[in-house]
Design an enzyme around this catalytic site. Structure first.
Site, PDB file in Angstrom:
ATOM      1  N   LYS A   1     -10.957  -4.594  10.990  1.00  0.00           N
ATOM      2  CA  LYS A   1      -9.826  -4.184  11.816  1.00  0.00           C
ATOM      3  C   LYS A   1      -9.744  -5.010  13.104  1.00  0.00           C
ATOM      4  O   LYS A   1      -8.656  -5.384  13.541  1.00  0.00           O
ATOM      5  CB  LYS A   1      -9.913  -2.693  12.136  1.00  0.00           C
ATOM      6  CG  LYS A   1      -9.635  -1.793  10.943  1.00  0.00           C
ATOM      7  CD  LYS A   1      -8.266  -2.053  10.338  1.00  0.00           C
ATOM      8  CE  LYS A   1      -7.948  -1.132   9.189  1.00  0.00           C
ATOM      9  NZ  LYS A   1      -6.655  -1.454   8.543  1.00  0.00           N
TER      10      LYS A   1
ATOM     11  N   TYR B   1     -15.513  -1.961   7.887  1.00  0.00           N
ATOM     12  CA  TYR B   1     -14.125  -1.535   8.092  1.00  0.00           C
ATOM     13  C   TYR B   1     -13.689  -1.848   9.523  1.00  0.00           C
ATOM     14  O   TYR B   1     -12.612  -2.407   9.756  1.00  0.00           O
ATOM     15  CB  TYR B   1     -14.017  -0.040   7.809  1.00  0.00           C
ATOM     16  CG  TYR B   1     -12.642   0.547   7.983  1.00  0.00           C
ATOM     17  CD1 TYR B   1     -11.624   0.282   7.077  1.00  0.00           C
ATOM     18  CD2 TYR B   1     -12.370   1.410   9.045  1.00  0.00           C
ATOM     19  CE1 TYR B   1     -10.372   0.844   7.220  1.00  0.00           C
ATOM     20  CE2 TYR B   1     -11.123   1.980   9.195  1.00  0.00           C
ATOM     21  CZ  TYR B   1     -10.123   1.696   8.284  1.00  0.00           C
ATOM     22  OH  TYR B   1      -8.874   2.262   8.446  1.00  0.00           O
TER      23      TYR B   1
ATOM     24  N   LEU C   1       1.450   3.597  -2.103  1.00  0.00           N
ATOM     25  CA  LEU C   1       0.982   4.827  -2.724  1.00  0.00           C
ATOM     26  C   LEU C   1      -0.203   5.434  -1.984  1.00  0.00           C
ATOM     27  O   LEU C   1      -0.763   6.441  -2.423  1.00  0.00           O
ATOM     28  CB  LEU C   1       0.604   4.564  -4.190  1.00  0.00           C
ATOM     29  CG  LEU C   1       1.778   4.187  -5.099  1.00  0.00           C
ATOM     30  CD1 LEU C   1       1.287   3.881  -6.509  1.00  0.00           C
ATOM     31  CD2 LEU C   1       2.827   5.285  -5.128  1.00  0.00           C
ATOM     32  N   GLY C   2      -0.575   4.853  -0.866  1.00  0.00           N
ATOM     33  CA  GLY C   2      -1.649   5.400  -0.054  1.00  0.00           C
ATOM     34  C   GLY C   2      -1.176   6.589   0.763  1.00  0.00           C
ATOM     35  O   GLY C   2      -0.015   7.000   0.705  1.00  0.00           O
TER      36      GLY C   2
ATOM     37  N   GLY D   1       0.811  -1.221   0.000  1.00  0.00           N
ATOM     38  CA  GLY D   1       0.000   0.000   0.000  1.00  0.00           C
ATOM     39  C   GLY D   1       0.838   1.261   0.000  1.00  0.00           C
ATOM     40  O   GLY D   1       0.480   2.271   0.611  1.00  0.00           O
TER      41      GLY D   1
ATOM     42  N   ILE E   1      -5.661  10.575  10.004  1.00  0.00           N
ATOM     43  CA  ILE E   1      -4.319  11.031   9.663  1.00  0.00           C
ATOM     44  C   ILE E   1      -4.429  12.202   8.679  1.00  0.00           C
ATOM     45  O   ILE E   1      -5.121  12.107   7.662  1.00  0.00           O
ATOM     46  CB  ILE E   1      -3.482   9.906   9.033  1.00  0.00           C
ATOM     47  CG1 ILE E   1      -3.416   8.703   9.989  1.00  0.00           C
ATOM     48  CG2 ILE E   1      -2.088  10.401   8.699  1.00  0.00           C
ATOM     49  CD1 ILE E   1      -2.760   8.982  11.321  1.00  0.00           C
TER      50      ILE E   1
END
Length: 321
Positions: A146, A142, A10-11, A8, A172
């Site tokens: 998690k 989601y 490029l996240g 991941g 973030i």
């Protein structure tokens, strides 16, 4: 950490993490991977980059073997709002990718950093100063994924001795990468619009507090944890981490200190508002501080000033500060 693979890449988090890891550990010792390639990104054109679907376990394993990887930062995942729109995609990527990572780590003796989230909690969790260990009954796919990833990390650590470590990230905030479908995206979009138009329409309602962290602190947090003494880690499956908690009015007030004419109104998105209301207002981060020295450098006003300065350069919009 000698040879590091990041999924991941490029996240939102991966883009900054890869650059920092290459600075700290050497450009040839960090293998960036992602499902797609962006030739304009430093992640792809200033170091090793490989296309990787984390659900393709054979290709994943081949890369770990090719580069003799000893540490995996697993950042590949589907974010919260997208996860509610595509729940089975969210489950497959956010759980299947973790299982593949852990299986490969087990077989190749790799350390693993996994990303969990404040979304692993739910409406029955204590809302304020949410404890490190408490009830976790999320109401989103989601969040469910998690929680599953946290339990999987615990299982592989206790069953197979895999060195698993994880954090529960809050929202973030970053100027480097655009928002990617998260509930906390408003706290990034608001800075862009403050500079571009001087006003912003928030899809999160007034009075809705959520924990947040500025990207430099988030990157530092991940590296702090992976460099920590494993013998001192107790809650390694997912540490509560955060830097600040604020609602839309407070971030708008912070921006107005630097752009006094800034204005904000509301057009609440029921989906993302409902997700936000299921999350805690603030987290107890004492375990992260005690077990591996977690700390942050940015409060809300310091973050606002730094975001506006950097975005003004990125967007080529004058900003006096």
């Amino acid at each position: 950490m000698t040879k590091i693979l990041v999924t991941g890449s490029l996240g939102q988090v991966g883009s900054d993490l890869v650059i920092k890891l290459r600075e700290d550990y050497g450009i040839d010792n960090v293998i960036a991977t992602d499902l797609n390639e962006n030739p304009d990104s430093k992640v792809c054109n200033e170091g090793i980059f490989e296309k990787l679907d984390v659900l393709d376990v054979d290709a994943y394993r081949a890369l770990v073997e090719k580069y003799n990887v000893d540490t995996i930062f697993n950042l590949a995942g589907v974010l919260s709002a997208v996860g509610e729109a595509k729940p089975m995609v969210c489950w497959n990527v956010n759980v299947g990718g973790v299982i593949n990572t852990l299986e490969i780590a087990k077989d190749h003796n790799c350390k693993v950093l996994n990303i969990s989230s404040i979304a692993a909690f739910g409406p029955s969790t204590p809302l304020d100063n949410t404890p490190q260990v408490t009830i976790q009954r999320p109401t989103t796919m989601y969040g469910v994924a998690k929680v599953a990833s946290e339990l999987l990390c615990d299982y592989y650590h206790h069953k197979y001795g895999v060195d698993t470590r994880a954090v529960r990230f809050p929202g973030i905030i970053s100027y480097a990468a655009l928002p990617g479908g998260g509930t906390t995206d408003y706290a990034v979009e608001i800075y862009y619009e403050a500079l571009k138009s001087g006003k912003y329409t928030s899809f999160i309602d007034k009075g809705t507090h959520m924990d947040m962290m500025y990207m430099p602190d988030a990157i530092g947090c991940l590296i702090q944890l992976m460099e920590a003494d494993g013998d001192k880690l107790v809650n390694r499956n997912a540490y509560n981490v955060s830097a600040m908690s604020f609602d839309p009015e407070e971030i708008a007030a912070s921006i107005k200190k630097y752009i006094p004419t800034f204005e904000m109104d509301y057009d609440v998105d029921p989906l993302r508002q409902g997700i936000a209301e299921s999350w805690p207002n603030s987290l107890d981060i004492s375990c992260a501080k005690e077990e591996w020295g977690f700390h942050t450098d940015y409060d809300l006003d310091a973050m606002s000033l730094d975001m506006l300065k950097n975005l003004s350069e990125k967007l080529n919009i004058p900003f006096e500060g």
